[in-house]
Write a protein that holds these residues in place. Structure first.
Motif, PDB file in Angstrom:
ATOM      1  N   ARG A 116       0.842  -1.192   0.000  1.00 42.89           N
ATOM      2  CA  ARG A 116       0.000   0.000   0.000  1.00 42.89           C
ATOM      3  C   ARG A 116       0.881   1.247   0.000  1.00 42.89           C
ATOM      4  O   ARG A 116       1.843   1.346   0.752  1.00 42.89           O
ATOM      5  N   TYR A 117       0.536   2.197  -0.867  1.00 40.53           N
ATOM      6  CA  TYR A 117       1.292   3.431  -0.991  1.00 40.53           C
ATOM      7  C   TYR A 117       0.370   4.616  -0.734  1.00 40.53           C
ATOM      8  O   TYR A 117      -0.846   4.536  -0.988  1.00 40.53           O
ATOM      9  N   CYS A 118       0.936   5.697  -0.256  1.00 38.89           N
ATOM     10  CA  CYS A 118       0.172   6.930  -0.128  1.00 38.89           C
ATOM     11  C   CYS A 118       0.255   7.700  -1.447  1.00 38.89           C
ATOM     12  O   CYS A 118       1.062   7.376  -2.324  1.00 38.89           O
ATOM     13  N   TYR A 119      -0.556   8.724  -1.585  1.00 40.91           N
ATOM     14  CA  TYR A 119      -0.605   9.455  -2.853  1.00 40.91           C
ATOM     15  C   TYR A 119       0.704  10.196  -3.117  1.00 40.91           C
ATOM     16  O   TYR A 119       1.108  10.353  -4.274  1.00 40.91           O
ATOM     17  N   ALA A 120       1.385  10.606  -2.054  1.00 38.84           N
ATOM     18  CA  ALA A 120       2.691  11.255  -2.237  1.00 38.84           C
ATOM     19  C   ALA A 120       3.694  10.278  -2.849  1.00 38.84           C
ATOM     20  O   ALA A 120       4.526  10.673  -3.680  1.00 38.84           O
ATOM     21  N   ASP A 121       3.623   9.017  -2.451  1.00 38.97           N
ATOM     22  CA  ASP A 121       4.496   7.996  -3.050  1.00 38.97           C
ATOM     23  C   ASP A 121       4.182   7.828  -4.530  1.00 38.97           C
ATOM     24  O   ASP A 121       5.093   7.653  -5.349  1.00 38.97           O
ATOM     25  N   ILE A 122       2.903   7.855  -4.882  1.00 35.09           N
ATOM     26  CA  ILE A 122       2.493   7.711  -6.280  1.00 35.09           C
ATOM     27  C   ILE A 122       3.077   8.834  -7.124  1.00 35.09           C
ATOM     28  O   ILE A 122       3.582   8.608  -8.232  1.00 35.09           O
ATOM     29  N   LYS A 123       3.044  10.037  -6.609  1.00 34.09           N
ATOM     30  CA  LYS A 123       3.610  11.179  -7.345  1.00 34.09           C
ATOM     31  C   LYS A 123       5.114  11.019  -7.525  1.00 34.09           C
ATOM     32  O   LYS A 123       5.674  11.344  -8.585  1.00 34.09           O
ATOM     33  N   LYS A 124       5.775  10.479  -6.504  1.00 37.79           N
ATOM     34  CA  LYS A 124       7.220  10.260  -6.602  1.00 37.79           C
ATOM     35  C   LYS A 124       7.541   9.152  -7.588  1.00 37.79           C
ATOM     36  O   LYS A 124       8.482   9.264  -8.380  1.00 37.79           O
ATOM     37  N   ILE A 125       6.761   8.069  -7.556  1.00 40.44           N
ATOM     38  CA  ILE A 125       6.995   6.929  -8.454  1.00 40.44           C
ATOM     39  C   ILE A 125       6.834   7.339  -9.911  1.00 40.44           C
ATOM     40  O   ILE A 125       7.601   6.923 -10.785  1.00 40.44           O
ATOM     41  N   THR A 126       5.835   8.180 -10.191  1.00 34.47           N
ATOM     42  CA  THR A 126       5.552   8.598 -11.567  1.00 34.47           C
ATOM     43  C   THR A 126       6.287   9.867 -11.967  1.00 34.47           C
ATOM     44  O   THR A 126       6.053  10.381 -13.068  1.00 34.47           O
TER      45      THR A 126
END
Length: 392
Positions: A90-100
Motif C-alpha cells: 500500500r502506498y500513499c498518494y505522495a508515493d504515487i507522485k514520486k513513483i511517476t
C-alpha cells in the motif's frame, strides 16, 4: 671518551662487553675512494622493494575485501528493495507522485482513468493506473486489489501495489513495454501485419492458459467478464498477460453459475446469457465467449462489428466468416505463407466454436478451450466432428 680515537684519526665505536660501564675501542676509518659493495646495496634495494610491494599488496587486499563487502551489501539492499516491489504494498498518494515523477510519462487514458509509467527501484518499472474520482462503493477497485493481489501466473498481469489515500485510488502493476494486443491486430493502428500468424497463435495459447488458470488454477474461480484485445497486454517478447480485473467476480469451483445484478463487460464481447437468461445461466463460460470474439478479431484484423464497411453483409464479421467457411469459400484473410492458412483456419474454427452455441451450458470450459487451442482434442473428453476440417 671518543676524544682519544678522534685525535688519532680513528673512528670510535662502543665495545661489546658485559661490563656495566661503557667501553669504547678505536678502529680505522675506511679509506677514501674505497670500492662500494654493490651486491650488498642491490640486496638492500631488493629487500626494500619487496617490503614495499608486500605492504601495497596487503593494503590492496584489505581495500578489495572492504569494497566487495560494500558491493555485496548494496546488492542485498537492492535485492530487498526489488523483492519488496514484487509483493503488493500500500502506498500513499505522495508515493504515487514520486513513483511517476509527478505524472510525467503518460501511457494512456480511458473511461477507467489514466495510466502513467513509473519506477519503483533500480530497474523495476511499473504502470500506475490513476482511477477516476472515487464514486459509489468502490467495487471495481476492491475487485482489482482482491483478485490481482493473489494471482501469480505468467499470462496474468501482476499487481505490485495500490493506493487508497482519501478519495485517491491507484493501482500499480508491472510495466509491459508493448502495450495492448489491440494496437497490433486492428488496421486502424497501422500494425496489422507486424506480429505474424505464428506469433498470433502463441498469443492465443497464452491467453487460453491465463483463462484456464483463472477458472481452474486459483483457490477460488475468477470470472474476468471483460476479455478483449484492449485488456491483453504484451511483454517485451510479446507474451500475453490478462489485465483489468475491475469487473471480475469470485466464486467457488463447485459453483456452476453466478448471479450478477447488472450486465458486465464491453459491447461486442458480452456473452448472450448476460443480456438474456434465455441463452442459459451466467457462468465462467462467459469468458470463453469473449475469448472467441477476441480470436475472430485476431483472425480478421478488424472489429467484429464494423458499421463502416460498404457491404452490410460484412458488418458482422463472425457471421460473414461462418458463412464462408460453411460454404467452403475463400475468406481472403491476409495470408503470406502456406502455413498461415492452417493457423488462420484453426483460430477461426475455435473462435466460432466458442460463440455459436445457443446455450451457455453447451459452450466449452476453460480447460477444453486450452486443449482446443493447443490442438490436443483427445483431452477434451467429447467427440466433435468439425464440418470444415473433418477433425475431431
Amino acid at each position: 671518551m671518543c676524544g682519544n680515537c678522534e685525535a688519532k684519526g680513528k673512528k670510535c665505536q662502543r665495545k661489546k662487553s658485559n661490563s656495566t660501564e661503557p667501553e669504547i675501542e678505536c678502529i680505522d676509518k675506511p679509506a677514501k675512494g674505497a670500492p662500494i659493495d654493490y651486491k650488498m646495496v642491490l640486496t638492500e634495494v631488493i629487500l626494500g622493494f619487496c617490503h614495499l610491494s608486500l605492504g601495497i599488496f596487503i593494503i590492496f587486499i584489505v581495500y578489495r575485501s572492504n569494497k566487495l563487502k560494500r558491493e555485496h551489501k548494496i546488492n542485498i539492499q537492492r535485492f530487498l528493495e526489488d523483492y519488496k516491489a514484487l509483493k503488493p504494498s500500500r502506498y500513499c498518494y505522495a508515493d504515487i507522485k514520486k513513483i511517476t515523477n509527478n505524472f510525467k510519462d503518460k501511457l494512456g487514458q480511458g473511461g477507467y482513468g489514466t495510466v502513467y509509467k513509473g519506477r519503483l527501484s533500480n530497474e523495476v518499472f511499473v504502470a500506475v493506473k490513476i482511477l477516476n474520482d472515487f464514486k459509489g462503493n468502490g467495487e471495481e477497485f476492491i475487485n482489482e486489489v482482491r483478485t490481482m493481489g493473489t494471482i501469480h501466473h505468467v499470462n496474468v498481469v501482476r499487481l505490485v501495489g495500490f493506493c487508497a489515500d482519501g478519495y485517491k485510488r491507484a493501482l500499480i502493476c508491472e510495466f509491459l513495454p508493448n502495450d495492448s494486443l489491440e494496437k497490433f491486430i486492428f488496421s486502424t493502428f497501422g500494425n496489422n501485419r507486424s506480429l505474424g500468424w505464428c506469433k498470433l497463435h502463441d498469443i492465443a495459447i497464452g491467453i487460453a492458459k491465463g483463462i484456464e488458470y483463472l477458472h481452474q488454477g486459483c483457490d477460488q474461480r475468477i470470472l474476468h467478464f471483460d476479455i478483449k484485445p484492449h485488456n491483453i497486454l504484451l511483454d517485451h517478447n510479446f507474451n500475453p498477460k490478462i489485465s483489468d480485473f475491475g469487473l471480475a467476480k469470485l466464486c467457488s469451483k463447485e459453483q456452476s453459475t453466478v448471479s450478477v445484478t447488472a450486465t458486465r463487460g464491453t459491447m461486442g464481447y458480452i456473452a448472450p446469457e448476460m443480456l438474456s437468461r434465455n441463452f442459459g445461466s451466467v457462468s465462467y463460460k462467459s469468458d470463453v465467449y469473449s475469448f472467441g470474439m477476441l480470436l475472430l478479431e485476431m483472425v480478421g484484423g478488424r472489429k467484429n462489428i464494423d458499421v463502416t464497411v460498404e457491404n452490410i453483409s460484412q458488418a458482422y464479421f463472425s457471421e460473414w466468416l461462418y458463412n464462408h467457411l460453411d460454404q467452403e469459400q475463400e475468406v481472403h484473410i491476409r495470408i503470406e505463407e502456406e502455413n498461415d492458412t492452417k493457423i488462420a483456419k484453426k483460430l477461426s474454427i475455435i473462435g466460432l466454436w466458442c460463440i455459436q452455441c445457443w446455450s451457455s451450458e453447451e459452450r466449452v470450459n476453460g480447460h477444453q478451450l486450452l486443449c482446443l487451442v493447443l490442438g490436443d482434442c483427445d483431452a477434451i473428453g467429447a467427440i466433435w466432428m468439425c464440418d470444415w476440417c473433418g477433425e475431431e
